[in-house]
Design an enzyme around this catalytic site. Structure first.
Site, PDB file in Angstrom:
ATOM      1  CG  HIS A  31      -1.901   1.024   1.363  1.00  0.00           C
ATOM      2  ND1 HIS A  31      -3.112   0.988   0.713  1.00  0.00           N
ATOM      3  CD2 HIS A  31      -1.900   2.177   2.080  1.00  0.00           C
ATOM      4  CE1 HIS A  31      -3.824   2.064   1.022  1.00  0.00           C
ATOM      5  NE2 HIS A  31      -3.104   2.817   1.846  1.00  0.00           N
ATOM      6  CG  ASP A  33      -0.745   5.494   2.804  1.00  0.00           C
ATOM      7  OD1 ASP A  33      -1.942   5.492   2.444  1.00  0.00           O
ATOM      8  OD2 ASP A  33      -0.273   4.688   3.627  1.00  0.00           O
ATOM      9  CG  MET A  66      -4.956  10.051   1.060  1.00  0.00           C
ATOM     10  SD  MET A  66      -4.074   9.461   2.514  1.00  0.00           S
ATOM     11  CE  MET A  66      -2.864   8.403   1.730  1.00  0.00           C
ATOM     12  CG  ASP A 174      -5.646   3.067   4.911  1.00  0.00           C
ATOM     13  OD1 ASP A 174      -4.883   2.844   5.859  1.00  0.00           O
ATOM     14  OD2 ASP A 174      -5.334   3.777   3.925  1.00  0.00           O
TER      15      ASP A 174
HETATM   16  C1  DX5 Z   1      -3.347   7.275   6.482  1.00  0.00           C
HETATM   17  C2  DX5 Z   1      -2.950   6.223   5.503  1.00  0.00           C
HETATM   18  C3  DX5 Z   1      -2.823   4.868   6.070  1.00  0.00           C
HETATM   19  C4  DX5 Z   1      -1.824   4.712   7.180  1.00  0.00           C
HETATM   20  C5  DX5 Z   1      -2.315   3.610   8.065  1.00  0.00           C
HETATM   21  O1  DX5 Z   1      -3.713   8.409   5.787  1.00  0.00           O
HETATM   22  O2  DX5 Z   1      -3.903   6.142   4.466  1.00  0.00           O
HETATM   23  O3  DX5 Z   1      -2.544   3.933   5.022  1.00  0.00           O
HETATM   24  O4  DX5 Z   1      -0.528   4.413   6.749  1.00  0.00           O
HETATM   25  O5  DX5 Z   1      -1.488   3.533   9.161  1.00  0.00           O
HETATM   26  P1  DX5 Z   1      -1.893   2.761  10.478  1.00  0.00           P
HETATM   27  O6  DX5 Z   1      -2.108   1.330  10.109  1.00  0.00           O
HETATM   28  O7  DX5 Z   1      -0.682   2.960  11.341  1.00  0.00           O
HETATM   29  O8  DX5 Z   1      -3.114   3.416  11.017  1.00  0.00           O
HETATM   30 ZN    ZN Z   2      -3.633   4.496   2.961  1.00  0.00          ZN
END
Ligand code: DX5
Ligand code: ZN
Length: 217
Positions: A31, A33, A66, A174
């Protein structure tokens, strides 16, 4: 269940070594981000880093954009072998048009909704077109936040819509996913779990075991 470790929590100075720990694992996506410092108050990486990552792994890459301008990103990653391209409903004037265009380049196209965006904001046409629906269970922008319990209601609504209409998209969750909620998320219809801190927090010797936990093995 597919598990998608979020590289946001990995050691970026040793990313090649980090990627190798996951080589050959089944039902595992990586994944990514991608944050633009505008749609969310954080900035991560973009095309050059995604390209380098794509050259160092054969695992399916899962781009979670995002960003304010998803079309620009959709075009930028289109030739990098990214498997799934997800962008936020809130960032689009015409999400359906972008989904249709993204399908020319990606095997899987996803839409994401933030915690305060209701499921009812997603049109029937969009639900019928997507391969994945990403339900954010924290405010997007940062890893390590606490899971928002209201996510289960949304998952139930989505499951009802799937049952009533025969949609067969993946339901990805997520944010704040870990040992304490993976089973309940699965029970409420999640088929794909993103996990950053939970996978990476104990160090490389534990990555495989942390993933096994999330798969209920
Ligand atoms: C947050 C991201 C997530 C994040 C999740 O905006 O989209 O993918 O990395 O991290 P954890 O699992 O630590 O909440
Ligand atoms: Zn994410």
């Amino acid at each position: 269940m597919i598990i998608a470790p979020s590289l946001l929590s990995c050691d970026f100075l040793n990313i090649e070594t980090e990627l190798k720990h996951f080589d050959g694992m089944d039902d595992l996506w990586l994944h990514l981000d991608i944050m633009d410092g505008h749609f969310v108050p954080n900035l991560t990486f973009g095309p050059p880093i995604v390209k380098m990552i794509s050259e160092k792994t054969n695992l399916p890459l899962d781009a979670h954009c995002m960003v304010t301008n998803p079309r620009w990103h959709m075009e930028a990653y289109s030739k990098m072998g990214v498997h799934n391209f997800t962008f936020h409903l809130e960032a689009c004037d015409d999400a359906l048009e972008l989904i249709k265009d993204a399908k020319k380049y990606y095997k899987s196209v996803g839409i994401s909704i933030k915690p305060n965006t209701p499921v009812s904001d997603i049109s029937d046409e969009i639900l019928a077109s997507i391969d994945l629906l990403l339900v954010m269970s924290v405010e997007p922008g940062f890893g390590g936040q606490s899971f928002i319990e209201g996510t289960y209601d949304k998952l139930d609504q989505i499951q009802n819509l799937k049952n009533e209409n025969g949609y067969n998209f993946h339901v990805q969750v997520d944010g704040g996913v870990g040992e304490g909620n993976y089973q309940k998320l699965s029970d409420h219809g999640a088929t794909n779990l993103v996990a950053g801190s939970f996978v990476f927090k104990k160090g490389p010797d534990h990555y495989h075991n942390q993933i096994k936990i999330l798969k209920g093995e």
